[in-house]
Design an enzyme around this catalytic site. Structure first.
Site, PDB file in Angstrom:
ATOM      1  N   PRO A  52      10.629  -5.780   5.998  1.00 31.42           N
ATOM      2  CA  PRO A  52       9.871  -5.874   7.255  1.00 31.42           C
ATOM      3  C   PRO A  52      10.335  -6.966   8.224  1.00 31.42           C
ATOM      4  CG  PRO A  52       8.575  -6.708   5.410  1.00 31.42           C
ATOM      5  CD  PRO A  52       9.814  -6.144   4.828  1.00 31.42           C
ATOM      6  N   TYR A  71       8.694 -17.519  14.110  1.00 36.36           N
ATOM      7  CA  TYR A  71       9.496 -17.336  12.896  1.00 36.36           C
ATOM      8  C   TYR A  71       9.848 -18.738  12.409  1.00 36.36           C
ATOM      9  CZ  TYR A  71      10.077 -12.442  14.347  1.00 36.36           C
ATOM     10  OH  TYR A  71       9.853 -11.138  14.713  1.00 36.36           O
ATOM     11  N   HIS A 109       5.024  -8.824  24.847  1.00 39.48           N
ATOM     12  CA  HIS A 109       5.739 -10.079  24.587  1.00 39.48           C
ATOM     13  C   HIS A 109       7.124 -10.059  25.229  1.00 39.48           C
ATOM     14  CE1 HIS A 109       3.342 -11.676  20.907  1.00 39.48           C
ATOM     15  NE2 HIS A 109       2.566 -11.158  21.843  1.00 39.48           N
ATOM     16  N   TYR A 127      16.778  -6.604  18.510  1.00 38.15           N
ATOM     17  CA  TYR A 127      15.363  -6.918  18.267  1.00 38.15           C
ATOM     18  C   TYR A 127      14.446  -6.010  19.096  1.00 38.15           C
ATOM     19  CZ  TYR A 127      11.215  -9.891  17.615  1.00 38.15           C
ATOM     20  OH  TYR A 127       9.964 -10.373  17.299  1.00 38.15           O
ATOM     21  N   LYS A 187      11.365  -3.070  11.997  1.00 37.39           N
ATOM     22  CA  LYS A 187      12.042  -1.853  12.440  1.00 37.39           C
ATOM     23  C   LYS A 187      11.467  -0.562  11.865  1.00 37.39           C
ATOM     24  CE  LYS A 187      14.875  -3.614  15.230  1.00 37.39           C
ATOM     25  NZ  LYS A 187      14.311  -3.627  16.568  1.00 37.39           N
TER      26      LYS A 187
HETATM   27  P1  FAD Z   1       3.868   6.278   6.055  1.00 33.37           P
HETATM   28  O1  FAD Z   1       3.204   5.399   7.032  1.00 33.37           O
HETATM   29  O2  FAD Z   1       4.101   5.778   4.674  1.00 33.37           O
HETATM   30  O3  FAD Z   1       3.038   7.625   6.005  1.00 33.37           O
HETATM   31  C1  FAD Z   1       3.232   8.602   4.995  1.00 33.37           C
HETATM   32  C2  FAD Z   1       1.954   9.387   4.808  1.00 33.37           C
HETATM   33  O4  FAD Z   1       2.173  10.433   3.863  1.00 33.37           O
HETATM   34  C3  FAD Z   1       0.832   8.531   4.250  1.00 33.37           C
HETATM   35  O5  FAD Z   1      -0.323   8.715   5.033  1.00 33.37           O
HETATM   36  C4  FAD Z   1       0.665   9.043   2.820  1.00 33.37           C
HETATM   37  O6  FAD Z   1      -0.669   8.914   2.369  1.00 33.37           O
HETATM   38  C5  FAD Z   1       1.087  10.486   2.975  1.00 33.37           C
HETATM   39  N1  FAD Z   1       1.546  11.107   1.720  1.00 33.37           N
HETATM   40  C6  FAD Z   1       2.340  10.563   0.772  1.00 33.37           C
HETATM   41  N2  FAD Z   1       2.536  11.445  -0.235  1.00 33.37           N
HETATM   42  C7  FAD Z   1       1.856  12.562   0.095  1.00 33.37           C
HETATM   43  C8  FAD Z   1       1.676  13.811  -0.555  1.00 33.37           C
HETATM   44  N3  FAD Z   1       2.239  14.071  -1.756  1.00 33.37           N
HETATM   45  N4  FAD Z   1       0.910  14.752   0.050  1.00 33.37           N
HETATM   46  C9  FAD Z   1       0.347  14.509   1.266  1.00 33.37           C
HETATM   47  N5  FAD Z   1       0.472  13.315   1.923  1.00 33.37           N
HETATM   48  C10 FAD Z   1       1.231  12.361   1.341  1.00 33.37           C
HETATM   49  N6  FAD Z   1       7.432  -1.434  10.821  1.00 33.37           N
HETATM   50  C11 FAD Z   1       7.621  -1.852  12.097  1.00 33.37           C
HETATM   51  O7  FAD Z   1       8.250  -1.145  12.896  1.00 33.37           O
HETATM   52  N7  FAD Z   1       7.111  -3.040  12.580  1.00 33.37           N
HETATM   53  C12 FAD Z   1       6.439  -3.882  11.756  1.00 33.37           C
HETATM   54  O8  FAD Z   1       5.975  -4.920  12.225  1.00 33.37           O
HETATM   55  C13 FAD Z   1       6.259  -3.489  10.387  1.00 33.37           C
HETATM   56  N8  FAD Z   1       5.571  -4.271   9.544  1.00 33.37           N
HETATM   57  C14 FAD Z   1       5.275  -3.800   8.302  1.00 33.37           C
HETATM   58  C15 FAD Z   1       4.505  -4.598   7.490  1.00 33.37           C
HETATM   59  C16 FAD Z   1       4.183  -4.147   6.215  1.00 33.37           C
HETATM   60  C17 FAD Z   1       3.339  -5.031   5.353  1.00 33.37           C
HETATM   61  C18 FAD Z   1       4.650  -2.877   5.743  1.00 33.37           C
HETATM   62  C19 FAD Z   1       4.300  -2.356   4.360  1.00 33.37           C
HETATM   63  C20 FAD Z   1       5.406  -2.062   6.551  1.00 33.37           C
HETATM   64  C21 FAD Z   1       5.746  -2.520   7.835  1.00 33.37           C
HETATM   65  N9  FAD Z   1       6.501  -1.750   8.682  1.00 33.37           N
HETATM   66  C22 FAD Z   1       6.751  -2.203   9.947  1.00 33.37           C
HETATM   67  C23 FAD Z   1       6.976  -0.419   8.257  1.00 33.37           C
HETATM   68  C24 FAD Z   1       6.072   0.720   8.749  1.00 33.37           C
HETATM   69  O9  FAD Z   1       4.741   0.467   8.392  1.00 33.37           O
HETATM   70  C25 FAD Z   1       6.556   2.051   8.167  1.00 33.37           C
HETATM   71  O10 FAD Z   1       7.918   2.203   8.477  1.00 33.37           O
HETATM   72  C26 FAD Z   1       5.764   3.253   8.713  1.00 33.37           C
HETATM   73  O11 FAD Z   1       4.490   3.288   8.131  1.00 33.37           O
HETATM   74  C27 FAD Z   1       6.491   4.580   8.430  1.00 33.37           C
HETATM   75  O12 FAD Z   1       5.674   5.645   8.817  1.00 33.37           O
HETATM   76  P2  FAD Z   1       5.753   7.040   8.068  1.00 33.37           P
HETATM   77  O13 FAD Z   1       4.765   7.924   8.758  1.00 33.37           O
HETATM   78  O14 FAD Z   1       7.164   7.482   7.992  1.00 33.37           O
HETATM   79  O15 FAD Z   1       5.302   6.758   6.582  1.00 33.37           O
HETATM   80  C1  PHB Z   2       4.088  -7.943  12.190  1.00 40.23           C
HETATM   81  O1  PHB Z   2       3.308  -8.334  13.077  1.00 40.23           O
HETATM   82  O2  PHB Z   2       3.699  -7.282  11.219  1.00 40.23           O
HETATM   83  C2  PHB Z   2       5.536  -8.290  12.292  1.00 40.23           C
HETATM   84  C3  PHB Z   2       6.015  -8.811  13.493  1.00 40.23           C
HETATM   85  C4  PHB Z   2       7.356  -9.157  13.600  1.00 40.23           C
HETATM   86  C5  PHB Z   2       8.203  -9.000  12.511  1.00 40.23           C
HETATM   87  C6  PHB Z   2       7.720  -8.464  11.320  1.00 40.23           C
HETATM   88  C7  PHB Z   2       6.384  -8.110  11.203  1.00 40.23           C
HETATM   89  O3  PHB Z   2       9.498  -9.381  12.635  1.00 40.23           O
END
Ligand code: FAD
Ligand code: PHB
Length: 435
Positions: A295, A203, A75, A387, A299
């Site tokens: 979200p 948006y 994009h 962004y 980021k």
């Molecule tokens: P997580 O993905 O939470 O991974 C942690 C892992 O640890 C999991 O697999 C969990 O099962 C495991 N775990 C937890 N506890 C234990 C334990 N005790 N023992 C062993 N394993 C364990 N970010 C963006 O950049 N762009 C977006 O568009 C965006 N949209 C989002 C939309 C939604 C609806 C949500 C909820 C989040 C969004 N995010 C977005 C945020 C992004 O998903 C998270 O920042 C990302 O998942 C972080 O990754 P992580 O590996 O640090 O943590």
């Molecule tokens: C998404 O696709 O999950 C998404 C995209 C842009 C945003 C937030 C979430 O600003």
């Protein structure tokens, strides 16, 4: 009790843990990854979808982008709707950088496959993981695998276990300072089996609340609605979701929304959280384990990848020449980027959402800020740099600059495209009702 020895034991196989393990293995550092959930669960978990160019470049550089390059949707701008008009903010014209839509679960699948191909030690369904002896030179993680008690002994523990993980609570109380903020609303997100209604994200700022139109593939749309903070999914049957989306995206009465079967749905609370420092002795916190953002600005995943990049480099330096400088600096450096991401996420959240406590004066201020964003090149450029992640790249360069450096004269980020942008200036394309 079975005993495993490794250099870095990683708790959590989300994007942070898997990517850290992958980068370490490419640099000759051994790791063991322990994940509580099943492989199927982590591969299906619907979450982020917007990858900054820096994130894509890192994945590509690490040999992880074959499918991303084929299937990711690149994009160059997004649409912003408010006051019955639609504006296009072309962030690529303003910064030279692009974003890419590619589901987080696809990144996770690619990472798991890469760990498998490299015969990495990745264990799913691990129960009761407990970090022990984290203040010593031989920290351990005790856990249960397939009913058997196992102890993994390592030089370091990487807490990549997300916001609800075990690593952060294992750090003695008093060693960490917590900063947090909860917003008085949530996002109801759906994944729908329907081609996106537009090529770019929309948006939509509406008096009934914010709505976002996003996508994952040419056949799958991702849509979000601002809802109350403790909204139950039971109150949102399909027809109510689509009706509300239609209302918030309406432009001069035009029906613009493709509708289709809803594949999954969930409510995400809007919250900001940071702990400082992101390290306690031999335990390092990474990604959502140390910080989360609402979200709005997409980021979370990108900040997690930035942490991983720093920590992988720091571990590599430690094992290559015993240097602990980068490990000691990990938290400070990572937190610079984290707070920048927090600030921009808070800004986007306050710009786009209707706050329940907002009076008419505050509504007018928000409208003035939105108008400024689509009419001032300076405001739009600063917004676009955050962004797409260019602001973070610049900050990373500035941190290495001399302690006293002139403002605005930090080196440009390492990108050809940014340099060439300086000669390419195009006005924001404002589209009125009739277009
Ligand atoms: P997580 O993905 O939470 O991974 C942690 C892992 O640890 C999991 O697999 C969990 O099962 C495991 N775990 C937890 N506890 C234990 C334990 N005790 N023992 C062993 N394993 C364990 N970010 C963006 O950049 N762009 C977006 O568009 C965006 N949209 C989002 C939309 C939604 C609806 C949500 C909820 C989040 C969004 N995010 C977005 C945020 C992004 O998903 C998270 O920042 C990302 O998942 C972080 O990754 P992580 O590996 O640090 O943590
Ligand atoms: C998404 O696709 O999950 C998404 C995209 C842009 C945003 C937030 C979430 O600003």
């Amino acid at each position: 009790m079975r005993r495993l020895n490794t250099q870095v034991v990683i708790i959590g196989a989300g994007p942070s843990g898997l990517l850290l393990s992958h980068l370490l293995s490419r640099r000759g550092v051994e790791s063991v990854v322990l994940e509580r959930r099943t492989r199927e669960y982590v591969e299906q978990r619907v979450r982020a979808g917007l990858l900054e160019q820096g994130t894509v470049d890192l994945l590509r550089g690490a040999g992880l982008a074959d499918r991303l390059d084929r299937e990711g949707l690149v994009h160059e701008g997004f649409l912003l709707r408010f006051e019955g008009r639609e504006y296009r903010l072309c962030f690529t014209d303003l910064t030279g950088w692009t974003t890419c839509m590619y589901g987080q679960q696809e990144v996770v699948k690619d990472l798991i496959k890469a760990r498998e191909t490299a015969c990495g030690q990745l264990y799913f369904g691990v129960e009761d993981a407990a970090p022990l002896d984290i203040e010593t030179d031989a920290p351990r993680v005790r856990c249960t695998m397939g009913g058997e008690a196992v102890e993994v002994v390592a030089d370091f523990i990487a807490g990549c276990d997300g916001f609800h993980g075990i690593c952060r609570p294992s750090i003695p109380s008093g060693a960490l300072t917590t900063y947090e903020h909860a917003y008085p609303f949530a996002w109801l997100g759906i994944l729908a089996s329907v081609p996106p209604s537009t090529e770019e994200l929309i948006y939509a700022v509406h008096e009934r609340g914010f709505a976002l139109h996003s996508m994952r593939t040419p056949a799958i749309s991702r849509l979000y609605l601002q809802v109350g903070p403790r909204e139950s999914l039971a109150e949102w049957p399909d027809e109510r979701i689509w009706a509300e989306l239609r209302t918030r995206f309406a432009l001069d009465g035009r029906e613009v929304l493709n509708e289709g079967p809803i594949l999954s749905r969930g409510v995400t609370e809007m919250r900001s959280f940071v702990v400082e420092p992101m390290q306690y002795r031999r335990l390092f916190l990474v990604g959502d384990a140390a910080h989360i953002v609402p979200p709005s600005a997409a980021k979370g995943l990108n900040l997690a990848v930035a942490d991983v990049q720093l920590l992988a480099t720091a571990f590599t330096a430690w094992y290559a020449n015993g240097s602990r400088e980068l490990l000691d600096g990990y938290s400070r450096t990572a937190l610079g980027a984290v707070w920048q991401g927090q600030e921009f996420s808070a800004l986007m959240t306050s710009l786009l959402h209707r706050f329940p406590s907002e009076d008419d004066y505050m509504v007018r201020l928000r409208q003035a800020r939105l108008r400024d964003l689509v009419t001032s090149r300076a405001t739009a450029t600063a917004f676009a740099e955050n962004y797409v992640g260019l602001a973070r790249a610049r900050l990373a360069e500035a941190i290495d600059a001399p302690a006293v450096a002139p403002a605005f004269e930090q080196p440009d980020p390492p990108s050809e495209t940014v340099t060439s942008l300086k000669t390419r200036v195009r006005d924001l394309d404002a589209r009125g009702h009739a277009s």
